[in-house]
Design an enzyme around this catalytic site. Structure first.
Site, PDB file in Angstrom:
ATOM      1  N   ASP A 100      84.800  22.090 -20.067  1.00 22.83           N
ATOM      2  CA  ASP A 100      85.588  20.875 -20.278  1.00 22.83           C
ATOM      3  C   ASP A 100      86.069  20.895 -21.728  1.00 22.83           C
ATOM      4  OD1 ASP A 100      86.553  18.190 -19.747  1.00 22.83           O
ATOM      5  OD2 ASP A 100      84.934  17.526 -21.059  1.00 22.83           O
ATOM      6  N   ASP A 150      80.434  17.066 -20.646  1.00 22.08           N
ATOM      7  CA  ASP A 150      79.641  16.062 -21.355  1.00 22.08           C
ATOM      8  C   ASP A 150      79.882  14.639 -20.875  1.00 22.08           C
ATOM      9  OD1 ASP A 150      82.257  15.824 -22.366  1.00 22.08           O
ATOM     10  OD2 ASP A 150      81.499  14.983 -24.248  1.00 22.08           O
ATOM     11  N   ASP A 165      82.620  14.446 -15.527  1.00 19.32           N
ATOM     12  CA  ASP A 165      82.273  15.851 -15.279  1.00 19.32           C
ATOM     13  C   ASP A 165      81.149  15.993 -14.258  1.00 19.32           C
ATOM     14  OD1 ASP A 165      84.102  16.828 -17.214  1.00 19.32           O
ATOM     15  OD2 ASP A 165      82.671  16.398 -18.815  1.00 19.32           O
ATOM     16  N   CYS A 186      44.987  31.280  -3.613  1.00 17.65           N
ATOM     17  CA  CYS A 186      44.570  29.864  -3.645  1.00 17.65           C
ATOM     18  C   CYS A 186      45.797  28.963  -3.686  1.00 17.65           C
ATOM     19  CB  CYS A 186      43.713  29.581  -4.882  1.00 17.65           C
ATOM     20  SG  CYS A 186      42.201  30.541  -4.996  1.00 17.65           S
ATOM     21  N   CYS A 194      43.321  32.630  -7.960  1.00 17.46           N
ATOM     22  CA  CYS A 194      44.362  33.644  -7.793  1.00 17.46           C
ATOM     23  C   CYS A 194      45.506  33.049  -6.978  1.00 17.46           C
ATOM     24  CB  CYS A 194      43.816  34.899  -7.120  1.00 17.46           C
ATOM     25  SG  CYS A 194      43.371  34.660  -5.388  1.00 17.46           S
TER      26      CYS A 194
END
Length: 801
Positions: free
Chosen positions: A498, A696, A700, A19, A16
């Site tokens: 961008d 990309d 950036d 733990c 559970c």
């Protein structure tokens, strides 16, 4: 100082959230350790510094807490050994590796058996180590053929459940005799015999229920409490009370014994039912990851000495030349060396149409070759392939925690001791006040409190939803790097896009080239020579244009890229400048007479660049980058979600506005230098907005890191993808809105789970405490609560995004 290391360690024995919380707390107390334990994934993501702690210290700490660290065993065929010294060398070399438990190498059979911890060392690391020692090691059998730990666990659960059901059903039948009204159903006298019930209940209590006792012992010996403590306390109270009653009856047959053997046995059976359903449902939460793994090619055709040789894909090495026939999967990442074909990349990029591939083009492992035979060179194999990277991201994301889970963890950590206290108070209240001296009634109420309060549902509420949400995202080509990013995405107010490669295709082409004077070819040659050294997409378009026009491309004597302005180069003692008005102004080169022409080109959405030789304008070149087909719809979808959309670019205002108008963007930041992009993100954040940056390129990366959520286009550079929090594999802007919708639906699902888990416990405990729930009903309700939480999470798989 050594660098910080990240490992993913499988943990067994957790039952559970208490733990998981206990292990996490203890690990985080260790110097130089940062741990995140996930109950649903049964693992721990650990960051540690080798200056402060060693891997063995971590595993020892987990095992000392009473839990197990998952080990894997692999059998290897080892080639190249000639004597006992060879096998001894390999065995010693492997044994010294971090994460290797045992290594045995047999010269006679030319084989080795290695037991290792996959969190600290991989199979690839082991085979690479053998290779470095001068030998070759290959896995005896395919990984898929190895015994699956989770399937074996489910089989064991089913086996124990059947035993428990068979033994518990007769005891359940005896409950008919305890009902306050007569149903007319016969109850055999044998079933009512205390010792017969004892014989049925004992195997269930101590054989089937052994894991609960073991788990409770481990928890209590480490000064903590978990679900096992509650189950062990509740069932033991019912069982041992019944044993005492049986002995009392044995000593005095006239006494009517109060037996609760059926309570303990049926409780354990119901909990096993819940655990089995939970395990089956949790298996379905990782279906997306399984689907990704199933995409991998199993075999490859390697060309060696002019002959075709079929080998397992694990044996393909960088530099191998592979043959891929129509209908076959591309085995690994690489480039085409011969032939042409169309490749279906939809499973990786989300691109629905096949992509034409020619000599020199890159191909991605696990994509499908449609109609032509290709020869390719293997460039990335094993864990370095694109698919392996995707699988790793999804695994890490599914194992991570969203911030909302921290609250659940805190509650779970203190929940069990509080429940035990409530159970004690309930027992005393019944025994002393409600029904003085009525031990059975007090016992029933206390047991019901203990059983119904198990915090399983609370512990599963968040991780199961995260697992399903990130898995569904992966299926759609949206990779969340962690639960915190899946949660954070739903809070976004603004998206900053961008331009080049994000809104546009990023593959510009030359639309206009004009030379002032009669030496057009010479100017074009100078222009292409200058641009050849640049890595900018616009430069690539100009070089391609030059090659198409068969110009003579020379080598520049000197070159410098000036970000945001353009380039300068020295060619045959000529000083060449190519770039924007800002560049010409900086170099004090007059261009006013060409202003009208430049403006017209920019209004058409083209990027116009002036060409100056030795301080005089000699011509201009215009390049256009077409808008992606999906950009307009993707931006429309974002705006429909209430998101403010901005575009940012180093291009001039007119060109930027022209592109923005095409796709429906009002907010434009133009002529922004790469280092200024992050500042624009901060400006929006200072206005109180939660900002996502989508890009990309390498330039950036700072803005991606600064934004609340950084989103990389998967077709972009590795630096951008590494910096970002989310990757859109195919580069489709329509996936942006899908990511936000998925985040919102996942968080709604988590909130539902947490509400019902907390509401269930909040309502169940007082109902049990006032005696309105029989213990076996409480057990059934507890099991149902866990299953219902996982089932609710699975609804996300059917959600439309």
């Amino acid at each position: 100082m050594s660098e910080q290391k990240n490992v993913n360690v499988g943990i067994t024995g957790m039952t559970c959230s208490a733990c998981a919380t206990r292990i996490e707390k203890v690990l985080n107390k260790m110097d130089g350790v940062e741990a995140n334990v996930n109950l649903a994934m049964e693992n721990a993501q650990i960051k540690y510094n080798e200056d402060h702690v060693q891997p063995n210290d971590l595993t020892e700490k987990i095992e000392k807490l009473g839990y197990g660290v998952q080990k894997e065993k692999v059998e290897l065929d080892i080639h190249g050994m000639t004597c006992a010294a060879c096998s001894t060398r390999i065995q010693k070399g492997l044994s010294r590796m971090t994460g290797i438990e045992t290594a045995n190498v047999n010269l006679a059979t030319e084989a080795g058996v290695v037991e290792y911890d996959p969190g600290f060392v991989s199979l690839d690391d082991i085979t690479e180590k053998v290779k470095k020692l001068g030998y070759e090691a290959v896995v005896k059998k395919d990984r898929e053929e190895q015994k699956d730990h989770k399937e074996e666990e489910i089989k064991k659960k089913k086996r124990h459940l059947w035993i428990s059901v068979i033994l518990s059903l007769p005891l359940l039948y005896t409950m008919v005799a305890h009902l306050p009204w007569d149903l007319g159903i016969p109850v055999p006298e044998l079933l009512m015999n205390p010792w017969f019930q004892f014989l049925l209940a004992t195997p269930v209590q101590f054989y089937i229920g052994a894991p609960f006792y073991l788990g409770a012992y481990r928890a209590l010996s480490n000064k903590s409490a978990n679900m096992d403590v509650l189950v062990a306390l509740g069932t033991s109270a019912a069982y041992f009370y019944s044993v005492v009653e049986a002995i009392r009856w044995q000593l005095n047959p006239d006494v009517m014994p109060e037996l609760y053997f059926e309570t303990s046995a049926v409780l354990i059976t119901l909990i096993l039912v819940g655990k089995l359903f939970e395990a089956l449902a949790k298996g379905r939460t990782t279906a997306a990851l399984t689907k990704l793994l199933n995409l991998q090619a199993k075999e490859a055709t390697v060309l060696r000495d002019g002959k075709e040789e079929k080998v397992p894909v694990e044996q393909v090495q960088v530099g191998d030349v592979l043959l891929v026939k129509p209908g076959e999967k591309i085995p690994v990442d690489g480039s085409v060396t011969k032939g042409q074909s169309s490749i279906d990349e939809s499973m990786i990029t989300g691109e629905s149409l096949p992509i034409e591939k020619y000599e020199g083009d890159t191909v991605i492992g696990s994509t499908i070759n449609k109609n032509g035979t290709l020869q390719m060179k293997a460039e990335k194999v094993g864990k370095d392939t694109a698919l392996s990277g995707i699988v790793k991201i999804v695994e890490e994301a599914q194992g991570s925690k969203a911030p909302i889970q921290r609250t659940a963890d805190v509650i779970s950590g203190i929940f069990v001791p509080i429940v035990v206290g409530i159970a004690v108070i309930t027992f005393l209240a019944w025994y002393l006040l409600v029904s003085p001296g009525e031990l059975p009634l007090a016992l029933e109420a206390a047991i019901a409190v203990l059983v119904i309060a198990c915090p399983c549902a609370l512990g599963l509420a968040t991780p199961t939803s995260i697992m399903v949400g990130t898995g569904k995202g992966a299926e759609q080509g949206i990779l969340f790097k962690g639960g915190e990013y899946l949660e954070g995405t739903q809070q976004l107010d603004a998206v900053l896009l961008d331009k080049t490669g994000t809104v546009t295709k990023g593959k510009p082409e030359v639309t206009d080239f004009v030379a002032f004077g009669n030496d057009e070819n010479e100017l074009l040659a100078d222009l292409v020579t200058a641009e050849k050294a640049s890595e900018h997409p616009l430069a690539e378009a100009i070089v391609e244009y030059g090659e198409e026009n068969d110009v003579e491309i020379k080598e520049a004597d000197q070159f410098e890229a000036i970000p945001g302005y353009g380039i300068q180069a020295q060619i045959d003692e000529k000083q060449v400048f190519v770039g924007t008005r800002k560049l010409m102004n900086r170099e004090k080169i007059s261009f006013e007479e060409h202003e009208v022409t430049l403006s017209q080109l920019e209004e058409e959405g083209k990027t116009a660049m002036l060409i100056a030789i030795d301080g005089t304008i000699k011509g201009y070149v215009a390049v256009a980058d077409t808008v992606k087909e999906t950009s307009k719809q993707g931006i429309r979808d974002l705006r429909s979600l209430g998101i403010d959309v901005f575009m940012i670019t180093g291009d001039n205002e007119r060109t930027a506005r022209a592109i923005a108008e095409q796709v429906g963007i009002d907010g434009v930041f133009a002529e922004v230098l790469p280092e200024e992009k992050a500042e624009k993100v901060k400006e929006l954040q200072q206005q109180g907005q939660k900002v996502a940056m989508v890009g990309d390129g390498i330039n950036d990366a700072p803005a991606l890191a600064t934004a609340d959520i950084g989103i990389a286009i998967g077709t972009g550079t590795d630096v951008a993808i590494e910096t970002a929090d989310i990757t859109l594999i195919g580069g489709d802007l329509e996936h942006l809105s899908k990511a936000i919708i998925l985040s919102r639906k996942t968080m709604k699902n988590i909130r539902q789970n947490l509400f019902w888990a907390l509401a269930y416990n909040s309502a169940g405990i007082p109902i049990a405490a006032i005696g309105l729930l029989a213990p076996w009903v409480a057990g059934a309700a507890m099991a149902f609560s866990s299953v219902s939480v996982v089932s609710n999470s699975l609804r996300l798989k059917r959600a439309k995004i």
